[in-house]
Design an enzyme around this catalytic site. Structure first.
Site, PDB file in Angstrom:
ATOM      1  N   GLY A 120       0.751  -1.392   0.163  1.00 49.44           N
ATOM      2  CA  GLY A 120       0.038   0.008   0.041  1.00 49.44           C
ATOM      3  C   GLY A 120       0.872   1.361  -0.021  1.00 49.44           C
ATOM      4  N   GLY A 122      -0.468   5.128   0.001  1.00 50.24           N
ATOM      5  CA  GLY A 122      -1.128   5.425   1.222  1.00 50.24           C
ATOM      6  C   GLY A 122      -0.833   6.568   1.668  1.00 50.24           C
ATOM      7  N   TYR A 168     -15.271  -0.995  10.878  1.00 47.51           N
ATOM      8  CA  TYR A 168     -13.626  -0.706  10.782  1.00 47.51           C
ATOM      9  C   TYR A 168     -13.071  -1.065  12.079  1.00 47.51           C
ATOM     10  CZ  TYR A 168      -9.423   2.330  10.663  1.00 47.51           C
ATOM     11  OH  TYR A 168      -8.034   2.626  10.663  1.00 47.51           O
ATOM     12  N   LYS A 202      -9.859  -3.659  12.210  1.00 50.59           N
ATOM     13  CA  LYS A 202      -8.477  -3.605  12.689  1.00 50.59           C
ATOM     14  C   LYS A 202      -8.003  -4.352  13.885  1.00 50.59           C
ATOM     15  CE  LYS A 202      -6.284  -0.931  11.039  1.00 50.59           C
ATOM     16  NZ  LYS A 202      -5.654  -1.233   9.793  1.00 50.59           N
ATOM     17  N   VAL A 246      -4.746  10.460  12.468  1.00 53.72           N
ATOM     18  CA  VAL A 246      -3.636  10.639  11.798  1.00 53.72           C
ATOM     19  C   VAL A 246      -3.748  11.966  11.048  1.00 53.72           C
ATOM     20  CG1 VAL A 246      -1.630  10.210  10.584  1.00 53.72           C
ATOM     21  CG2 VAL A 246      -2.738   8.332  11.862  1.00 53.72           C
ATOM     22  N   SER A 257      -8.807  10.937   7.882  1.00 53.39           N
ATOM     23  CA  SER A 257      -8.563  11.696   9.041  1.00 53.39           C
ATOM     24  C   SER A 257      -8.344  13.319   8.515  1.00 53.39           C
ATOM     25  CB  SER A 257      -7.355  11.092   9.555  1.00 53.39           C
ATOM     26  OG  SER A 257      -7.482   9.955  10.296  1.00 53.39           O
TER      27      SER A 257
END
Length: 342
Positions: A7, A10, A165, A169, A199, A216
């Site tokens: 990823g 990202g 979500y 996680k 973040v 975020s």
């Protein structure tokens, strides 16, 4: 030897790539399409230390097999940052749970099959939502630490996008720790997990500022473009700067004392009111254009809920996290400059 980053396009991963390239690491990144790869390579000036591979769908348990096998003799570190983070779905299993859990299981299984003797460290980007029980967030007597887990199961998390979500996680991170425990002696790598709160921070490249940002940072973006009479959302959470998150990933690769650790990255608590205060105080161009609310009534000035005790993580990492003012100022400055307002 190389660093493998899933990823790599990202928000967090791009900052990790920047910091690693500054330290002359060779990087093998993945992205979901060749178009994304071409864009990222161009942004990094076609740096010869950065190469990329397409991994289309991390929901497939064998998604990383071909790439890990191809580079098996070169990979020393694996940073698994690829995992869905959005709330715009009602297909909780397909869009959140399966890719998060299978992506984590799959990359670990690929390492075991093809790079068990070469990979020494695996760092997984988890989240603070894997740690806390949202029902206790407003309990001022509650203290959470690196030892805590949220209470969700595969079934109980599927009530709305947020809980799904949170569950994704927790279940993905649990799967990683269980894999390491179950495969002692079969792989030599150590595992660390990075559990950041919200973040914030600038995009790695100014050109990535768009009308809608990552989940975020979109909180800040919406406030910058809000109206004076808009209501102030009731959000209470923790925060961390993206550059500090990236640094924690890099240090977890490099420092032996961070092997086997679960690290909470949190610099403090915030509410939307706290961000509004900073925007009004530090950006005259926004004065009168955005809500004011009740200044200094937020979490930066008052204890409004549970305590995040990540003193252990801070001690292990050994560097000072950026403040809310620093990260919101930098996030906002980048957006306003890109829009020609500064």
């Amino acid at each position: 030897m190389s660093v493998f980053i899933s990823g790599a396009t990202g928000f967090i991963a791009q900052h990790i790539v920047t910091q690693l390239l500054e330290q002359n690491y060779k990087i093998i990144g993945t992205a979901r399409s060749q178009a994304k790869i071409d864009g990222l390579l161009a942004q990094f000036g076609n740096n010869p230390n950065l190469s990329m591979e397409v991994v289309e769908d991390i929901s497939e348990l064998d998604a990383f097999d071909a790439t890990i096998k191809k580079h098996s003799k070169d990979i020393k570190y694996v940073l698994h940052t690829a995992s869905p983070f959005h709330f715009e779905t009602d297909r909780y299993e397909k869009d959140l749970l399966i890719p998060a859990v299978n992506g984590t299981k799959g990359i670990l299984e690929s390492i075991q099959k093809y790079a068990a003797d070469t990979v020494e460290r695996v760092i997984i980007t988890s989240s603070i939502v894997a740690v806390f029980d949202v029902k206790k967030e407003r309990d001022i007597n509650h203290v959470l630490t690196e030892a805590d887990w949220n209470p969700y199961t595969w079934n109980t998390c599927q009530t709305n996008p947020h809980t799904a979500y949170f569950g994704s996680k927790k279940l993905a991170e649990r799967a990683a720790w269980e894999f390491v425990e179950d495969n002692k002696g079969k792989v030599k790598f150590t595992l660390s997990t990075i559990n950041p709160s919200f973040v914030f921070g600038p995009q790695n490249f100014d050109e990535d500022v768009t009308s809608r940002l990552n989940t975020s940072c979109e909180i800040v973006n919406r406030l910058i473009h809000s109206r004076p009479d808009d209501p102030i959302e009731d959000l209470y959470a923790g925060f961390i700067d993206v550059r500090d998150v990236a640094k924690a990933h890099v240090l977890s690769m490099q420092r032996s004392e961070l092997a086997g650790q679960r690290l909470i990255l949190n610099s403090g608590r915030f509410t939307i009111q706290d961000i509004v205060d900073i925007l009004n105080e530090d950006f005259p161009v926004l004065k009168g254009m955005i809500p004011v609310g009740t200044p200094h009534s937020g979490a930066q000035h008052n204890k409004l809920g549970a305590t995040i005790d990540n003193s252990r993580s801070k001690k292990l990492l050994g560097f000072k996290f950026r403040t809310l003012k620093e990260t919101i100022d930098d996030t906002t400055t980048q957006i306003l400059k890109f829009e020609g307002k500064l």
